[in-house]
Write an enzyme that holds these catalytic residues in place. Structure first.
Site, mmCIF file in Angstrom:
data_model
loop_
_atom_site.group_PDB
_atom_site.id
_atom_site.type_symbol
_atom_site.label_atom_id
_atom_site.label_comp_id
_atom_site.label_asym_id
_atom_site.label_seq_id
_atom_site.Cartn_x
_atom_site.Cartn_y
_atom_site.Cartn_z
ATOM 1 N N PRO A 291 6.066 5.842 21.369
ATOM 2 C CG PRO A 291 8.133 6.714 20.863
ATOM 3 C CD PRO A 291 7.128 6.682 21.823
ATOM 4 C CB CYS A 361 -3.175 -20.826 -1.021
ATOM 5 S SG CYS A 361 -2.131 -21.827 -1.261
#
Ligand code: LLP
Length: 431
Positions: A291, A361
């Site tokens: 996990p 951007c």
């Protein structure tokens, strides 16, 4: 709120493990990853305890460190007595630098380089999970040169298609990881591995995908993997001692998410392994899981400062924060969903619908669309919840944005575990 570690104090501020997140933002700056140590330790223990309760054979928990890798995280995993799954020379290096015992490390990867394989052997990792024939032969060669015999598992695609995002499904035949079962490839690989003298095949591994909320795919994996192990025993007279079932246990990102409790997931896995062993006449193997998200994911958050709030009439409101896909690319990659809270207004109603945007951007640089938060203003602190897994570990310097710091909180105290990158760090490797 999502996790019991989140709360609201008398100032109306969001807290994590008793620490005021607004004060954290002031003290350490933003963006800031905040992780709850008690919760991480508790998650490790829940998996371990469940195996104690439900499995008579040997069982191991490997922390899949790709979810969040840094020195302190390996120290915690080591302290909790679990193993670690690493997928690159860099993760291995970090684990070893943290003093993580090599024999408790499993080394993964679908295209390990010769250097990485040599590094793993030299470090004496416990096992290497081999992905393909090229790697198997290369590993055997390198081990031969070094005069050692390396323990390995083979990564199998068990042919299970679970319900999760396409990019994080890994159990089906059309997937870059491992050997397929249904076309005989996996069997051939086992037969080849058995003939090599510098690798010792100890087991098989599968990982069906990530952020899975169903239990059936794990139950199916248990049946398929044990049936395959029995087939190997009968046909090749080779008994595999270890079966690793990978990770993938889903966590709560949204109030409406209903992940299976860890105890229940492990109970089902153990039952199914035992049922399959009886069904196929196979002795109880050592089993393991890997996990990642379910150990570091849930009781953690990222703090941002809100900059501009831009309302485009009849279209939407963009709430811009001082981070974005550079510290959390998960919405851009998987349309991953998150809850967000204005940490300094945590008591107020979350009824303002907006798009949380980053500062990169890029129009796709969004943290969340259709988010419901308290009415935002410039200067507010925004907390995006459950960001412990696959955020810092997937962060980048896009637009030359320095990576944020990470602090660990525990019972009212905070400490820096990863320092904030500086502008100088950004040019450090430039020539
Ligand atoms: N074992 C193997 C072989 C894996 O490939 C993975 C995850 C794990 C264990 C741990 O899976 P977990 O328990 O964390 O679900 N970046 C994606 C997730 C990619 C998972 C890659 N492999 C995301 O942000 O959702």
């Amino acid at each position: 709120m999502l996790n019991h570690s989140f709360s609201i104090n008398e100032k109306g501020h969001l807290t994590l493990s008793g620490v005021d997140t607004v004060e954290l933002a002031t003290e350490y700056g933003t963006p800031l990853y905040v992780l709850d140590e008690n919760d991480i330790r508790n998650n490790c223990r829940q998996f371990k305890d469940a195996f104690q309760k439900y499995y008579e054979g040997n069982a191991k928990v490997y922390y899949a460190s790709k979810a969040f890798s840094c020195l302190e995280m390996y120290r915690i995993a080591n302290d909790e007595g679990i193993c670690a799954d690493v997928v690159s020379g860099g993760e291995l290096y970090t684990a070893l630098a943290a003093g993580f015992p090599a024999e408790r490390i499993g080394f993964h990867g679908n295209n390990k380089t010769p250097d990485e394989l040599a590094f793993a052997i030299d470090s004496k990792v416990g096992n290497i999970i081999v992905d393909n024939i090229t790697e198997l032969e290369l590993l055997n060669e390198i081990a031969k040169e070094k005069g050692v015999c390396q323990k390995i598992l083979l990564r199998i695609k068990p042919g299970i298609d679970c319900h999760t995002h396409d990019y994080i499904k890994t159990g089906q035949i059309d997937c870059k990881f491992g050997f397929a079962l249904e076309n005989g490839e996996a069997f051939e690989a086992v037969a080849s591995a058995c003939k090599l003298s510098n690798v010792e095949l100890i087991g098989i591994h599968c990982h069906i995908g990530s952020q899975i909320f169903e239990t059936q795919p794990f139950a199916d994996a248990a049946d398929i993997m044990i049936a395959f192990a029995k087939n190997i025993e009968q046909s090749l007279n080779k008994t595999l001692s270890e079966i690793n079932f990978g990770g993938g246990y889903g966590i709560k990102y949204l109030e409406t998410d209903k992940p299976v409790p860890k105890d229940e997931s492990i109970r089902i896995l153990c039952e199914e392994v035992k049922i399959a062993c009886t069904k196929y006449g196979f002795s109880l193997p050592n089993i393991s899981i890997e996990p990642g998200r379910s150990i570091v994911g849930d009781a953690n958050l990222t703090l941002y400062k809100i900059g501009n709030v831009k309302t485009i009439k009849d279209i939407r409101t963009y709430v811009s924060v001082d981070g974005g896909m550079s510290d959390n690319p998960r919405y851009a990659l998987y349309q991953a969903e998150y809850e967000a809270v204005v940490a300094n207004k945590a008591k107020e109603e979350r009824d303002f619908v907006c798009t949380i945007a980053g500062k990169c951007c890029e129009s796709g640089d969004l943290i969340q669309e259709h988010a419901k938060i308290q009415t935002p203003e410039a200067g507010d602190t925004l907390a995006v919840l459950a960001t412990g897994a696959y955020n810092y570990s997937m962060a980048s310097n896009y637009n030359r944005i320095p990576r944020p710091a990470a602090v660990m909180v525990r019972d009212g105290n905070a400490r820096v575990i990863i320092k904030r990158e500086t502008y100088e760090d950004l040019i450090n490797k430039d020539v």
